[in-house]
Every structure is written in structure tokens, then in C-alpha cells.
Write a protein that holds these residues in place. Structure first.
Motif, PDB file in Angstrom:
ATOM      1  N   GLY A 281       0.822  -1.212   0.000  1.00 12.61           N
ATOM      2  CA  GLY A 281       0.000   0.000   0.000  1.00 12.61           C
ATOM      3  C   GLY A 281       0.852   1.257   0.000  1.00 12.61           C
ATOM      4  O   GLY A 281       0.571   2.216  -0.733  1.00 12.61           O
ATOM      5  N   ASN A 282       1.909   1.271   0.815  1.00 19.86           N
ATOM      6  CA  ASN A 282       2.834   2.411   0.841  1.00 19.86           C
ATOM      7  C   ASN A 282       3.521   2.600  -0.504  1.00 19.86           C
ATOM      8  O   ASN A 282       3.712   3.727  -0.962  1.00 19.86           O
ATOM      9  N   CYS A 283       3.886   1.497  -1.131  1.00 18.91           N
ATOM     10  CA  CYS A 283       4.536   1.553  -2.441  1.00 18.91           C
ATOM     11  C   CYS A 283       3.587   2.143  -3.490  1.00 18.91           C
ATOM     12  O   CYS A 283       3.993   2.988  -4.295  1.00 18.91           O
ATOM     13  N   LEU A 284       2.336   1.716  -3.475  1.00 18.47           N
ATOM     14  CA  LEU A 284       1.356   2.283  -4.414  1.00 18.47           C
ATOM     15  C   LEU A 284       1.174   3.776  -4.182  1.00 18.47           C
ATOM     16  O   LEU A 284       1.109   4.563  -5.130  1.00 18.47           O
ATOM     17  N   HIS A 285       1.099   4.162  -2.926  1.00 17.81           N
ATOM     18  CA  HIS A 285       0.941   5.582  -2.599  1.00 17.81           C
ATOM     19  C   HIS A 285       2.134   6.386  -3.102  1.00 17.81           C
ATOM     20  O   HIS A 285       1.975   7.415  -3.774  1.00 17.81           O
ATOM     21  N   LYS A 286       3.343   5.918  -2.801  1.00 12.23           N
ATOM     22  CA  LYS A 286       4.541   6.652  -3.203  1.00 12.23           C
ATOM     23  C   LYS A 286       4.701   6.683  -4.715  1.00 12.23           C
ATOM     24  O   LYS A 286       5.112   7.701  -5.287  1.00 12.23           O
ATOM     25  N   THR A 287       4.361   5.585  -5.376  1.00 13.94           N
ATOM     26  CA  THR A 287       4.443   5.555  -6.832  1.00 13.94           C
ATOM     27  C   THR A 287       3.457   6.536  -7.444  1.00 13.94           C
ATOM     28  O   THR A 287       3.781   7.232  -8.411  1.00 13.94           O
ATOM     29  N   THR A 288       2.258   6.610  -6.873  1.00 13.32           N
ATOM     30  CA  THR A 288       1.269   7.578  -7.354  1.00 13.32           C
ATOM     31  C   THR A 288       1.820   8.991  -7.259  1.00 13.32           C
ATOM     32  O   THR A 288       1.741   9.766  -8.217  1.00 13.32           O
ATOM     33  N   VAL A 289       2.380   9.333  -6.121  1.00 13.75           N
ATOM     34  CA  VAL A 289       2.877  10.693  -5.896  1.00 13.75           C
ATOM     35  C   VAL A 289       4.092  10.986  -6.779  1.00 13.75           C
ATOM     36  O   VAL A 289       4.140  12.028  -7.451  1.00 13.75           O
ATOM     37  N   LEU A 290       5.057  10.071  -6.813  1.00 16.90           N
ATOM     38  CA  LEU A 290       6.278  10.326  -7.593  1.00 16.90           C
ATOM     39  C   LEU A 290       6.011  10.336  -9.096  1.00 16.90           C
ATOM     40  O   LEU A 290       6.515  11.208  -9.813  1.00 16.90           O
ATOM     41  N   ALA A 291       5.224   9.378  -9.588  1.00 17.19           N
ATOM     42  CA  ALA A 291       4.921   9.346 -11.019  1.00 17.19           C
ATOM     43  C   ALA A 291       4.070  10.551 -11.412  1.00 17.19           C
ATOM     44  O   ALA A 291       4.281  11.143 -12.484  1.00 17.19           O
ATOM     45  N   GLY A 292       3.129  10.927 -10.574  1.00 20.82           N
ATOM     46  CA  GLY A 292       2.311  12.110 -10.863  1.00 20.82           C
ATOM     47  C   GLY A 292       3.140  13.376 -10.882  1.00 20.82           C
ATOM     48  O   GLY A 292       2.951  14.250 -11.737  1.00 20.82           O
ATOM     49  N   THR A 293       4.081  13.481  -9.954  1.00 23.52           N
ATOM     50  CA  THR A 293       4.967  14.640  -9.920  1.00 23.52           C
ATOM     51  C   THR A 293       5.850  14.666 -11.165  1.00 23.52           C
ATOM     52  O   THR A 293       6.054  15.731 -11.772  1.00 23.52           O
ATOM     53  N   ALA A 294       6.353  13.506 -11.575  1.00 22.59           N
ATOM     54  CA  ALA A 294       7.155  13.434 -12.799  1.00 22.59           C
ATOM     55  C   ALA A 294       6.324  13.841 -14.009  1.00 22.59           C
ATOM     56  O   ALA A 294       6.803  14.565 -14.891  1.00 22.59           O
TER      57      ALA A 294
END
Length: 189
Positions: free
Chosen positions: A75-88
Motif C-alpha cells: 500500500g505504501n509503495c502504491l501511494h509513493k508511486t502515485t505521488v512520484l509518477a504524478g509529480t514526474a
């Protein structure tokens, strides 16, 4: 209330107070095997503790503790991926030439949306998403871990995730808007 004095590595003197937790703050899922359905009983106890929203949940059975820790990690990985990929997705057009930025920003935006959707479907309403695995030795020392038979329990701590979810959803929504706009521009040309 117990207190102790500790010298840190940089020579600072700390005065620590040991705070005792009330019974409503901590729940322990003990590893006691009573019959062949013990694992089901452990899972039921964990679900009840999650629903009761204890501040700390100590999971003594190794299998269920490891499964819960992995579930939280995913769940943490999905959250962080959402934030980092969205920021990119959102900042790539500012850093690269416009002719090439969509090669990175569109896939990053789609990844952000996919992870946000998967998190929303699988984790958002799970009571386990309100917890994180606690690793801080000082905080762990405040818990009644000396009463356990297991030497490697998993300790969960309840955290407020409202701001985290707002950030996560806002970035994914902004990535969606950018992707729709960019796809429209590419198709209109």
C-alpha cells in the motif's frame, strides 16, 4: 512513572519519561494455539483490533504479522508511486523540450493514475491502511513487549492518513487533467 537520563552520541543529556499505555492504546494478538483453527482466530483478533482502532497493535504470530507488514508495504509503495509518477508527469514538461516531454509525462501520468486507482479499490477502505509498521526502538520500548513469547513481533501504529490521501489524490487528479489535455492536443494536430 519511571524516568531515566541518557547521554546521546553528541553529548546531549536527555531526560526520558517512560509513559505507561492504557489498555485502550495497545492490543496484543498473542500466539496461543488452541485447536486446529488457530490461524483463523489470529486473523479474527487482528480484524477486531483494527476495527476497534487501537493506537498500537502487536502481532505475535509470525505468519500473520509478516503478511500484514507486506500488505502495508505494498500500500505504501502504491501511494509513493502515485505521488512520484504524478509529480514526474507534471514537472517533466517544465524540464524537457515540449516536443519530447510527452514521451515521459504521459506514461508517468498513466502509472500515477493506475496506482491511485488500484490503491483506491484495494486499500482505501481497508482498516489496515490506517496503520504503519513501527520500527522506532524508543517507541517500541514503551510497549509491553516483554510479555510476549515471540522475539520478532510486528508492531503496528495507527497514523492519520488524511493529508497523505489528499496529496495522493490531488496529484493523481492533476496528472489525469494533464494527460487528457496532452492527448487531446496530440490528436488534434
Amino acid at each position: 512513572m519511571d524516568s531515566s537520563v541518557v547521554w546521546t552520541d553528541n553529548g546531549t543529556l536527555l531526560h526520558l519519561k517512560k509513559v505507561s499505555l492504557s489498555a485502550t492504546d495497545c492490543y496484543i494478538v498473542h500466539e496461543i494455539y488452541n485447536g486446529e483453527n488457530a490461524q483463523d482466530q489470529f486473523e479474527y483478533e487482528l480484524e477486531q483490533a483494527l476495527e476497534a482502532q487501537y493506537k498500537y497493535i502487536v502481532i505475535e504470530p509470525t505468519r500473520i504479522g509478516d503478511e500484514t507488514a507486506r500488505w502495508i508495504t505494498v500500500g505504501n509503495c502504491l501511494h509513493k508511486t502515485t505521488v512520484l509518477a504524478g509529480t514526474a508527469c507534471l514537472f517533466t514538461p517544465l524540464a524537457l523540450p515540449l516536443d519530447y516531454s510527452h514521451y515521459i509525462s504521459l506514461p508517468a501520468g498513466v502509472l500515477s493514475l493506475a496506482c491511485c486507482t488500484l490503491y483506491g479499490i484495494s486499500w482505501q477502505f481497508d482498516p489496515c491502511c490506517k496503520y504503519q509498521v513501527e520500527y522506532d526502538a524508543y517507541k517500541l520500548s514503551r510497549l509491553p513487549l516483554h510479555t510476549l513469547t515471540s522475539s520478532t513481533p510486528v508492531v503496528l501504529v495507527r497514523k492519520d492518513d488524511l493529508h497523505r490521501k489528499r496529496l495522493h489524490n490531488t496529484i493523481a487528479l492533476a496528472a489525469l487533467v494533464y494527460c487528457v489535455k496532452k492527448i487531446y492536443e496530440l490528436c488534434a494536430v
